[in-house]
Design an enzyme around this catalytic site. Structure first.
Site, PDB file in Angstrom:
ATOM      1  CE  LYS A  59      -6.102  -2.058   7.090  1.00 24.93           C
ATOM      2  NZ  LYS A  59      -5.858  -1.373   8.357  1.00 24.93           N
ATOM      3  CB  SER A 316      -2.472  -8.275   4.227  1.00 22.33           C
ATOM      4  OG  SER A 316      -1.561  -7.476   3.504  1.00 22.33           O
TER       5      SER A 316
END
Length: 515
Positions: A59, A316
């Site tokens: 992110k 992720s």
């Protein structure tokens, strides 16, 4: 999905991805082989290790790329962001790096590890506000703050600069693996990562399939692409909290509609199994959303069999709350279809317990619960490690061959979440009960050996065992021994050969289990 007419969303998105300034804070993450999983699946499997980023998630790429483009006036007014956790950490790190004040709204359900990390990465430049139960609730609160302050909003997914930042993951994958590549699997919440990865791959390697993966209880993108318009979910599941989004972005939806080849849904058990797979190959613990893509990859292989080229799953994030590990470990076996769970009813008569043990054979038992409650029949809850669904069916057939009633609870959510922990209680039939703890070396077949050595003259009225993965197994057993037979029973314990402790006077046992 590619049959949909092309949508011109952002002609220069690939140029934006190539120009993204992510490497001022991010690193080129490794693309690693997963040899154990690859051997099991019969396919080359590669893991894109975004969990290795400074904030343990991809992110920060999008957050920094958005914030570094703010002009001086915007920086002076500060920024507002909403996040379930990982985007918040990216914004916090970017705020500290660029000297921009940031107010970050996170749902109250965000894992504590993520909330603490936001404060640590942002330091004095960041204020954290907790509001609502999901990302969408936090976003609404952040929108109000933004309107009040006139600050810039750093969207976690529906922003061209954010999408471009996330798209750099795809550029790296294509550079790191120029050889045959069949498909890239991408976790999906609001769609920023999927949109950036799909747009980049389809521009440079259109033959490579891009497949998004969502949790079954947070499948807004799947539903939106199925219906052809953005769908707003009433509720979202919170296990995969990093992708718990009620509605995907308008821009991300348009890009995914244009470029994504397929979407998959996976349940919590499959996610837990994927977390374990990642750990076994990397010795790293992914968070639930971080393992989504690998869970989808495994589902894809099961459905499509052989194929050409490697398969890539984007890991992720790794912002896992430690207290979730117990749930993950417990459900991973079922998610991999390596554990079968049964409720077996046997006659409450001499010899039936031995027949039950014979039906179990040399299977490795993961859990065993029993409490006497009926003078005619005994109800046993048992978990057994298996290698395949066929073995599960064969085991059920072995129980039925002994004339035992069998209820297969392997896919039963109530049983897996609650009932397995609730078997017990007081019983008026447990007369002359003595309670003992035993230990034995934990190895395949050891529990069955123990069961076979229990003396047939004394009735077992309570039994509890769970495999905790330790070197020694621990069992709690209630055995009905009349007072006159106590000397004989003590001699039996001495010959049994297992360390044991008498817990018959334990206050919790007398309060909760003793009639």
């Amino acid at each position: 999905m590619n049959a949909v007419a092309p949508l011109v969303v952002d002609d220069d998105l690939l140029a934006r991805i190539r120009a993204a300034r992510v490497y001022e804070v991010a690193q080129v993450s490794a693309l690693e082989a997963a040899p154990l999983l690859g051997e099991r699946l019969g396919r080359p499997v590669l893991l894109k290790r975004e969990d290795q980023q400074p904030v343990f998630s991809f992110k920060l790429r999008g957050a920094y790329n958005r914030m570094v483009q703010l002009d001086a006036a915007q920086r002076a007014r500060g920024v507002v962001a909403a996040s379930a956790g990982n985007h918040a950490q990216g914004v916090a790190l970017a705020a500290a790096k660029l000297g921009i004040r940031a107010t970050i709204v996170m749902p109250v359900t965000a894992p504590r590890v993520k909330v603490d990390a936001v404060r640590r990465f942002g330091g004095a430049m960041v204020d954290v506000v907790l509001a609502g139960d999901s990302y969408s609730d936090a976003q609404a609160a952040a929108a109000r703050l933004q309107a009040e302050r006139g600050a810039a909003f750093v969207h976690p997914f529906d922003d061209p600069a954010v999408i471009a930042g996330q798209g750099t993951v795809a550029l790296e994958i294509l550079r790191q693996h120029p050889g045959p590549l069949e498909a890239v699997f991408v976790p999906v919440g609001g769609g920023g990562l999927l949109a950036g990865v799909a747009a980049c791959i389809k521009a440079l390697r259109p033959e490579v399939r891009v497949i998004g993966v969502q949790a079954t209880d947070s499948d807004a993108m799947v539903r939106s692409l199925e219906t052809g318009e953005r769908v707003a979910l009433d509720e979202v599941g919170l296990f995969a909290d990093g992708t718990a989004v009620k509605q995907v972005g308008a821009l991300t939806f348009a890009l995914c509609r244009q470029h994504v080849d397929a979407m998959l849904r996976v349940d919590a058990d499959a996610i837990c199994a994927a977390i374990r797979d990642i750990y076994q190959d990397t010795r790293s613990v992914a968070e639930p959303s971080g393992a989504l893509a690998l869970a989808g990859l495994k589902q894809y292989v099961a459905a499509h069999g052989d194929g050409a080229g490697a398969l890539v799953a984007i890991v992720s994030g790794a912002n896992m709350n430690f207290d979730r590990l117990r749930f993950v470990a417990e459900r991973a076996e079922v998610g991999e279809q390596r554990e079968a769970v049964f409720a077996v009813t046997i006659p409450e008569e001499r010899g039936s317990f031995r027949r039950f043990c014979a039906a179990l054979g040399r299977h490795d038992i993961t859990e065993f619960n029993y409490r006497i409650g009926d003078a005619r029949s005994a109800h046993i809850f048992v978990g057994v490690r298996i290698a395949s669904r066929d073995e599960r069916e064969a085991l059920a057939a072995a129980f039925r061959a002994q004339a035992f009633d069998v209820l297969d609870l392997t896919d039963d959510e109530l049983a897996k979440l609650h009932l397995r922990h609730m078997i017990g209680g007081r019983s008026p039939l447990a007369r002359d009960e003595r309670l003992y703890r035993f230990e034995f070396p934990e190895r395949p077949g050891a529990l069955t050996d123990f069961l076979g050595r229990l003396h047939p003259d004394w009735n077992v009225s309570l039994f509890h065992y769970r495999n905790h993965g330790a070197d020694h197994g621990r069992i709690l057993v209630g055995i009905q021994v009349p007072a006159a037979e106590q000397p004989l029973f003590q001699r039996f314990l001495a010959t049994l050969g297992y360390p044991h402790m008498d817990e018959s006077t334990h206050p919790a046992y007398r309060l909760l289990l003793r009639e």
